[in-house]
Design an enzyme around this catalytic site. Structure first.
Site, PDB file in Angstrom:
ATOM      1  N   LYS A 134       0.839  -1.202   0.000  1.00  0.00           N
ATOM      2  CA  LYS A 134       0.000   0.000   0.000  1.00  0.00           C
ATOM      3  C   LYS A 134       0.871   1.247   0.000  1.00  0.00           C
ATOM      4  O   LYS A 134       1.739   1.418   0.869  1.00  0.00           O
ATOM      5  CB  LYS A 134      -0.900  -0.003   1.236  1.00  0.00           C
ATOM      6  CG  LYS A 134      -1.933  -1.109   1.211  1.00  0.00           C
ATOM      7  CD  LYS A 134      -3.025  -0.802   0.198  1.00  0.00           C
ATOM      8  CE  LYS A 134      -4.024  -1.934   0.114  1.00  0.00           C
ATOM      9  NZ  LYS A 134      -5.095  -1.654  -0.846  1.00  0.00           N
TER      10      LYS A 134
ATOM     11  N   GLU B  67     -11.735  -1.761  -9.205  1.00  0.00           N
ATOM     12  CA  GLU B  67     -12.566  -2.142  -8.050  1.00  0.00           C
ATOM     13  C   GLU B  67     -13.671  -1.122  -7.804  1.00  0.00           C
ATOM     14  O   GLU B  67     -14.618  -1.406  -7.079  1.00  0.00           O
ATOM     15  CB  GLU B  67     -11.697  -2.326  -6.803  1.00  0.00           C
ATOM     16  CG  GLU B  67     -11.041  -1.074  -6.297  1.00  0.00           C
ATOM     17  CD  GLU B  67     -10.105  -1.333  -5.123  1.00  0.00           C
ATOM     18  OE1 GLU B  67      -8.956  -1.712  -5.367  1.00  0.00           O
ATOM     19  OE2 GLU B  67     -10.522  -1.170  -3.975  1.00  0.00           O
TER      20      GLU B  67
ATOM     21  N   HIS C 281     -10.801  -8.129  -7.958  1.00  0.00           N
ATOM     22  CA  HIS C 281     -10.589  -7.534  -6.634  1.00  0.00           C
ATOM     23  C   HIS C 281     -11.386  -8.354  -5.616  1.00  0.00           C
ATOM     24  O   HIS C 281     -12.522  -8.754  -5.894  1.00  0.00           O
ATOM     25  CB  HIS C 281     -11.092  -6.091  -6.655  1.00  0.00           C
ATOM     26  CG  HIS C 281     -11.051  -5.409  -5.321  1.00  0.00           C
ATOM     27  ND1 HIS C 281     -12.172  -5.243  -4.534  1.00  0.00           N
ATOM     28  CD2 HIS C 281     -10.023  -4.860  -4.636  1.00  0.00           C
ATOM     29  CE1 HIS C 281     -11.818  -4.601  -3.422  1.00  0.00           C
ATOM     30  NE2 HIS C 281     -10.528  -4.358  -3.464  1.00  0.00           N
TER      31      HIS C 281
ATOM     32  N   ASP D 176      -0.235  -0.502  -4.706  1.00  0.00           N
ATOM     33  CA  ASP D 176      -1.626  -0.033  -4.721  1.00  0.00           C
ATOM     34  C   ASP D 176      -1.689   1.319  -4.023  1.00  0.00           C
ATOM     35  O   ASP D 176      -1.482   1.396  -2.807  1.00  0.00           O
ATOM     36  CB  ASP D 176      -2.514  -1.061  -4.002  1.00  0.00           C
ATOM     37  CG  ASP D 176      -3.990  -0.697  -4.063  1.00  0.00           C
ATOM     38  OD1 ASP D 176      -4.331   0.350  -4.648  1.00  0.00           O
ATOM     39  OD2 ASP D 176      -4.808  -1.467  -3.518  1.00  0.00           O
TER      40      ASP D 176
ATOM     41  N   GLU E 255      -1.536  -0.212  -9.004  1.00  0.00           N
ATOM     42  CA  GLU E 255      -3.003  -0.258  -8.885  1.00  0.00           C
ATOM     43  C   GLU E 255      -3.553   1.078  -8.407  1.00  0.00           C
ATOM     44  O   GLU E 255      -3.002   1.683  -7.489  1.00  0.00           O
ATOM     45  CB  GLU E 255      -3.346  -1.372  -7.894  1.00  0.00           C
ATOM     46  CG  GLU E 255      -4.818  -1.566  -7.596  1.00  0.00           C
ATOM     47  CD  GLU E 255      -5.034  -2.838  -6.758  1.00  0.00           C
ATOM     48  OE1 GLU E 255      -4.243  -3.801  -6.912  1.00  0.00           O
ATOM     49  OE2 GLU E 255      -5.960  -2.866  -5.941  1.00  0.00           O
TER      50      GLU E 255
ATOM     51  N   ASP F  36     -14.710  -6.262  -8.913  1.00  0.00           N
ATOM     52  CA  ASP F  36     -15.011  -7.022  -7.702  1.00  0.00           C
ATOM     53  C   ASP F  36     -16.310  -7.786  -7.936  1.00  0.00           C
ATOM     54  O   ASP F  36     -17.327  -7.179  -8.290  1.00  0.00           O
ATOM     55  CB  ASP F  36     -15.139  -6.082  -6.496  1.00  0.00           C
ATOM     56  CG  ASP F  36     -15.230  -6.853  -5.186  1.00  0.00           C
ATOM     57  OD1 ASP F  36     -16.082  -7.763  -5.081  1.00  0.00           O
ATOM     58  OD2 ASP F  36     -14.437  -6.569  -4.273  1.00  0.00           O
TER      59      ASP F  36
ATOM     60  N   GLU G 238      -6.569 -12.473  -5.240  1.00  0.00           N
ATOM     61  CA  GLU G 238      -6.248 -11.488  -4.197  1.00  0.00           C
ATOM     62  C   GLU G 238      -6.685 -12.071  -2.862  1.00  0.00           C
ATOM     63  O   GLU G 238      -7.878 -12.292  -2.632  1.00  0.00           O
ATOM     64  CB  GLU G 238      -6.961 -10.154  -4.455  1.00  0.00           C
ATOM     65  CG  GLU G 238      -6.725  -9.193  -3.293  1.00  0.00           C
ATOM     66  CD  GLU G 238      -7.065  -7.747  -3.589  1.00  0.00           C
ATOM     67  OE1 GLU G 238      -7.853  -7.478  -4.511  1.00  0.00           O
ATOM     68  OE2 GLU G 238      -6.522  -6.876  -2.874  1.00  0.00           O
TER      69      GLU G 238
HETATM   70 CA    CA Z   1      -7.005  -1.927  -4.258  1.00  0.00          CA
END
Ligand code: CA
Length: 376
Positions: free
Chosen positions: A166, A246, A296, A194, A220, A269, A329
């Site tokens: 992240k 997502e 996702h 991401d 991402e 997703d 994921e």
């Molecule tokens: Ca994400």
């Protein structure tokens, strides 16, 4: 067989420790679980991604189109529900609600025909998937350069071959963190980034160009989901592939991304973009555009098993002796209800997760445990 009742369960649990990402913080983890019940006694489970209470309210709003309908006619129901609020509900919560309903209908269909969903969708093309670890969220205290590096190294120890980091906070800080993590896990471990759309394109490009030599799998949500021009700018400035999706919905939303050529790894997703029915259509569109798809995943075991059933039928593009395979994921952050509501949890073995083989979603829900997570 007819639908006789539609129930929603709003799950919410306080976390032992809050965690945050570029644009938000979680102090609780929740979900909107959907159960569709038929007059034969069969029932199916689904899950909606996104804010639980609004999703549950939308599921309720769709009830007049569901009660009395044939649950096996899942595509007809999808079209009826989408048409019902088409003018004001093309994206967001209304589609998350349809997603939960659609997954529950597929669960019923699988149980009715005594077959896993992926078999009824024409597969499986694969019986297991390689998982990548999603985690590396920030804590309120401590040094991320220390605890995040240790967290990723721990995933590697557990047998994962890839993890997602992240970023999206501060460019210089994020670059230092990416370098520290790469240094800790060696050159071959799969590392994706991401930003949770925490940057604009200027910062995203600065970050991407600085970490480009570090073998980054994808970048991402570098910029906000509406900013396809920003995606294109970042994509033009780096060799790191773009990932996102997502926050996008239905074939219509993904058509725009694909037409613009904005994203290399499409990430709808299953619990948000329109359910299993719609995500299969999006997957086939991605296939026609030559774009990779990795769904996702962020939910309970219901969303996880729905995603695994979808992963089982994602087409190879192109097929071959050693075709590129999609990844799962696998969310490793705290979510007390995720596995607890299932009688048999879904786990990984050295970073590999088996596709469920039981009828429908292939999972059984522990109703007593589910009730302990419900509010309202
Ligand atoms: Ca994400």
């Amino acid at each position: 067989m007819r639908i006789s009742a539609v129930k929603t369960y709003i799950l919410e649990t306080k976390l032992s420790e809050p965690f945050h990402w570029a644009i938000g913080e979680a102090t609780h983890r929740g979900s909107c679980v959907v159960e569709i019940i038929t007059d034969t006694g069969l029932s199916g489970w689904g899950e909606c991604f996104g804010p639980s209470r609004p999703a549950a309210a939308m599921v309720d709003a769709y009830k007049p189109w569901l009660i009395g309908a044939d649950p096996l006619a899942s595509d007809k129901i999808w079209q009826d529900l989408y048409a019902a609020f088409r003018d004001q509900g093309q994206k967001g919560v209304p589609i998350c609600a349809i997603s939960g309903i659609d997954i529950a209908l597929w669960d019923i269909k699988g149980k009715h025909f005594n077959a896993p969903i992926h078999q009824l969708m024409g597969g499986p093309i694969r019986t297991e998937v390689r998982a990548y670890a999603t985690g590396t969220y920030r804590k309120r205290t401590g040094d991320p350069m220390d605890y995040i590096v240790r967290e990723v190294a721990d995933y590697q120890q557990q047998g994962f071959s890839a993890a997602k980091l992240k970023i999206g906070f501060d460019v210089a800080e994020d670059i230092a963190l990416v370098k520290a993590v790469r240094n800790a896990v060696g050159p071959d471990f799969g590392l994706m980034l991401d930003a949770n759309h925490g940057y604009d394109s200027i910062d995203a490009i600065r970050l991407a160009q600085a970490v480009e030599p570090l073998n980054i799998g994808w970048f991402e949500e570098p910029v906000p989901p509406e900013d396809l021009q920003g995606y294109l700018a970042v994509k033009a400035a780096t060799s790191i592939p773009m990932a996102g999706g997502e926050c996008e919905y239905t074939r219509f939303g993904f058509r725009e991304i694909l037409n613009r050529g904005a994203i290399d790894y499409l990430q709808p997703d299953t619990c948000a973009a329109g359910g299993l029915s719609e995500c299969k259509k999006i997957a086939d569109m991605a296939n026609a555009f030559g774009v990779r798809m990795i769904p996702h995943v962020w939910g309970t075991g219901i969303g996880l098993s729905a995603s695994l059933n979808l992963l089982a039928v994602l087409p190879h593009n192109p097929p071959g002796r050693r075709p590129w395979e999609p990844l799962l994921e696998f969310d490793r952050s705290e979510h007390p209800a995720r596995q607890a509501i299932m009688i048999e949890p879904i786990d990984h073995l050295k970073g590999i997760v088996a596709i469920p083989t039981g009828p429908g979603l292939g999972i059984e829900i522990d109703r007593d445990v589910l009730a302990t997570f419900c509010i309202d």
